[in-house]
Design an enzyme around this catalytic site. Structure first.
Site, mmCIF file in Angstrom:
data_model
loop_
_atom_site.group_PDB
_atom_site.id
_atom_site.type_symbol
_atom_site.label_atom_id
_atom_site.label_comp_id
_atom_site.label_asym_id
_atom_site.label_seq_id
_atom_site.Cartn_x
_atom_site.Cartn_y
_atom_site.Cartn_z
ATOM 1 N N CYS A 128 46.155 16.868 37.155
ATOM 2 C CA CYS A 128 45.878 17.643 36.169
ATOM 3 C C CYS A 128 46.320 16.714 34.740
ATOM 4 C CB CYS A 128 46.623 18.810 36.205
ATOM 5 S SG CYS A 128 45.932 20.042 37.618
ATOM 6 N N HIS A 252 47.871 21.514 29.301
ATOM 7 C CA HIS A 252 47.291 21.557 30.500
ATOM 8 C C HIS A 252 47.036 23.185 30.823
ATOM 9 C CE1 HIS A 252 45.573 21.531 34.306
ATOM 10 N NE2 HIS A 252 46.640 21.951 34.915
ATOM 11 N N ASN A 282 41.950 26.927 35.762
ATOM 12 C CA ASN A 282 42.443 25.373 35.902
ATOM 13 C C ASN A 282 41.325 24.431 36.286
ATOM 14 O OD1 ASN A 282 43.823 23.223 36.185
ATOM 15 N ND2 ASN A 282 45.705 24.031 37.373
HETATM 16 C C1 LIG Z 1 50.528 31.329 41.450
HETATM 17 C C2 LIG Z 1 51.379 32.106 40.313
HETATM 18 C C3 LIG Z 1 50.434 32.630 39.212
HETATM 19 C C4 LIG Z 1 52.033 33.259 40.997
HETATM 20 O O1 LIG Z 1 52.631 34.020 40.275
HETATM 21 P P1 LIG Z 1 54.229 34.290 40.377
HETATM 22 O O2 LIG Z 1 54.788 35.354 39.442
HETATM 23 O O3 LIG Z 1 54.924 33.183 40.720
HETATM 24 O O4 LIG Z 1 53.821 35.394 41.938
HETATM 25 P P2 LIG Z 1 54.572 35.164 43.149
HETATM 26 O O5 LIG Z 1 54.155 33.840 43.903
HETATM 27 O O6 LIG Z 1 55.973 35.471 43.147
HETATM 28 O O7 LIG Z 1 53.920 36.424 43.836
HETATM 29 C C5 LIG Z 1 54.359 37.874 43.527
HETATM 30 C C6 LIG Z 1 53.469 38.999 44.478
HETATM 31 O O8 LIG Z 1 52.245 38.854 44.459
HETATM 32 C C7 LIG Z 1 51.483 38.596 45.729
HETATM 33 N N1 LIG Z 1 50.339 37.810 45.291
HETATM 34 C C8 LIG Z 1 50.225 36.512 45.486
HETATM 35 N N2 LIG Z 1 48.814 36.135 45.045
HETATM 36 C C9 LIG Z 1 48.250 37.434 44.804
HETATM 37 C C10 LIG Z 1 47.247 37.768 44.451
HETATM 38 N N3 LIG Z 1 45.974 36.715 44.160
HETATM 39 N N4 LIG Z 1 46.805 39.048 44.002
HETATM 40 C C11 LIG Z 1 47.634 40.070 44.059
HETATM 41 N N5 LIG Z 1 48.794 39.646 44.764
HETATM 42 C C12 LIG Z 1 49.227 38.366 44.908
HETATM 43 C C13 LIG Z 1 52.527 37.626 46.217
HETATM 44 O O9 LIG Z 1 52.200 37.918 47.707
HETATM 45 C C14 LIG Z 1 54.164 38.359 45.933
HETATM 46 O O10 LIG Z 1 54.287 39.372 46.645
HETATM 47 P P3 LIG Z 1 55.523 40.014 47.304
HETATM 48 O O11 LIG Z 1 56.405 40.038 46.369
HETATM 49 O O12 LIG Z 1 55.248 41.108 48.222
HETATM 50 O O13 LIG Z 1 55.819 38.728 48.267
HETATM 51 C C15 LIG Z 1 52.266 31.140 39.617
HETATM 52 O O14 LIG Z 1 53.572 30.969 40.493
HETATM 53 C C16 LIG Z 1 51.852 29.919 39.181
HETATM 54 O O15 LIG Z 1 51.050 29.811 37.980
HETATM 55 N N6 LIG Z 1 52.520 28.591 39.274
HETATM 56 C C17 LIG Z 1 52.033 27.626 38.857
HETATM 57 C C18 LIG Z 1 50.641 27.146 39.763
HETATM 58 C C19 LIG Z 1 49.967 26.202 38.682
HETATM 59 O O16 LIG Z 1 50.186 25.961 37.673
HETATM 60 N N7 LIG Z 1 49.370 25.072 39.644
HETATM 61 C C20 LIG Z 1 48.666 24.130 39.105
HETATM 62 C C21 LIG Z 1 49.345 22.744 38.635
HETATM 63 S S1 LIG Z 1 48.430 21.720 37.790
#
Ligand SMILES: CC(C)(COP(=O)(O)OP(=O)(O)OC[C@H]1O[C@@H](n2cnc3c(N)ncnc32)[C@H](O)[C@@H]1OP(=O)(O)O)[C@@H](O)C(=O)NCCC(=O)NCCS
Length: 327
Positions: A128, A252, A282
């Site tokens: 990215c 990004h 993304n």
């Molecule tokens: C992926 C992302 C959006 C998740 O958000 P988050 O606030 O960290 O959420 P969590 O992983 O803590 O999940 C919270 C809860 O939602 C749930 N959950 C995960 N995906 C879900 C979805 N698509 N829909 C509903 N619930 C979801 C999880 O299972 C978790 O449940 P739990 O608390 O019972 O275990 C976030 O971590 C993120 O954006 N990370 C960076 C990713 C990125 O930029 N990647 C590319 C890099 S170039």
């Protein structure tokens, strides 16, 4: 000897036609539009492949936008048209992608052939952070006297998406953005930059050959904010400008919460962020050019404005550039 600089003289974007909304994703796994919007800011994305595309196109579809090369060709053609440049004037084509059409050869070969560009062509994979890596590389080569460069960021992230993994399948989309870089006399546009990589963080985000992406979302989030802020700060310092001097911040487009956290830590108001994440998701190396092009087309940039581009990605890689618009 006269100093040789580099300027962006044209740009173009391409998106595949299939729109995948968050509601569409509810058919694949347990999720909701509300959860995805709150956690990421994404409402929809475009898909070139995957469960919502009628038929997965062949590697080189006639006129389709189902592959990285097809998207790159379309964006590249539009960028050349907008620059008023012909393909044979291009001395180098740089295709920034982490989703090439094939393992061998480089996808830039097919793109160069389809466009009829002159000179050389190469792929650049910095995930990215790829487009900003490419911008710094290409601008340096233009300043060294190579001539015009066609720089493209193009991805089919849907081809490496694990559609059963609800923790990351909603984040990614497909698209391409391209710019023409051309030599200008004088100091040019690239005022400051920073490139970096930390290969000890490979396991945070990767895809093995033939399988879908694996991601530790929370840790990626934390590292992304830290690396992007540090990298952008370095580029600003090198350019001898402050965050106040930046007219447009093009981060990004990974997660709106990451974009806002980075802007806030740098002291850049939210209104100065270029954002397309709501409707593209993304798109990896295509995300920064798509956001830049959207802002340029919307008339948000005037000659002399300073643009800060900052990306991070799998690797982990990061890259920032301070760019003077219309030099
Ligand atoms: C992926 C992302 C959006 C998740 O958000 P988050 O606030 O960290 O959420 P969590 O992983 O803590 O999940 C919270 C809860 O939602 C749930 N959950 C995960 N995906 C879900 C979805 N698509 N829909 C509903 N619930 C979801 C999880 O299972 C978790 O449940 P739990 O608390 O019972 O275990 C976030 O971590 C993120 O954006 N990370 C960076 C990713 C990125 O930029 N990647 C590319 C890099 S170039």
């Amino acid at each position: 000897m006269t100093e040789l600089g580099c300027a962006i003289s044209g740009w173009g974007a391409a998106l595949p036609p299939t729109v995948v909304t968050n509601t569409n994703l509810e058919k694949l796994f347990d999720t909701s539009d509300q959860w995805i919007v709150e956690r990421s800011g994404i409402r929809m994305r475009r898909a070139a492949t995957g469960p919502f595309v009628e038929a997965t196109p062949l590697a080189h579809p006639p006129g389709g936008l189902g592959t990285t090369s097809a998207l790159a060709v379309e964006a590249g053609r539009r960028a050349l048209d907008s620059a008023g440049a012909t393909a044979d004037e291009v001395a180098l084509l740089v295709l920034c992608t982490t989703t090439p059409d094939q393992a061998i050869p480089a996808t830039s070969a097919a793109v160069a052939h389809a466009l009829g560009t002159g000179g050389g062509a190469m792929d650049l994979n910095a995930a990215c952070a790829g487009f900003t890596y490419g911008l710094v590389t290409a601008a340096s080569m233009v300043s060294a006297g190579i001539g015009k460069v066609l720089l493209i960021g193009a991805e089919t992230m849907t081809s490496v998406t694990n559609w059963e993994d609800r923790t990351n399948a909603f984040l990614f989309g497909d698209g391409a953005g391209a710019v023409v870089l051309q030599p200008v006399s004088g100091p040019g546009s690239l005022l400051g930059w920073d490139l970096g990589v930390d290969g000890s963080l490979v396991e945070l985000l990767y895809a093995d050959h033939g399988s879908g992406m694996v991601m530790k979302g929370k840790e990626v989030f934390r590292q992304a904010v830290r690396a992007t802020v540090d990298s952008a700060t370095t580029a600003l310092r090198q350019a001898k400008v402050s965050a106040d001097d930046i007219t447009l911040f093009v981060p990004h487009q990974a997660n709106q919460r990451i974009m806002h956290a980075v802007a806030s830590r740098l002291g850049i108001p939210v209104e100065r962020i270029a954002s397309v994440i709501e409707w593209t998701g993304n798109t990896s190396a295509a995300s920064i050019p798509l956001a830049l092009i959207d802002a340029a087309d919307a008339g948000r940039l005037a000659a002399g404005d300073l643009v800060l581009l900052a990306g991070f990605g799998a690797g982990m890689t990061w890259a920032s550039a301070v760019w003077r618009w219309g030099a």
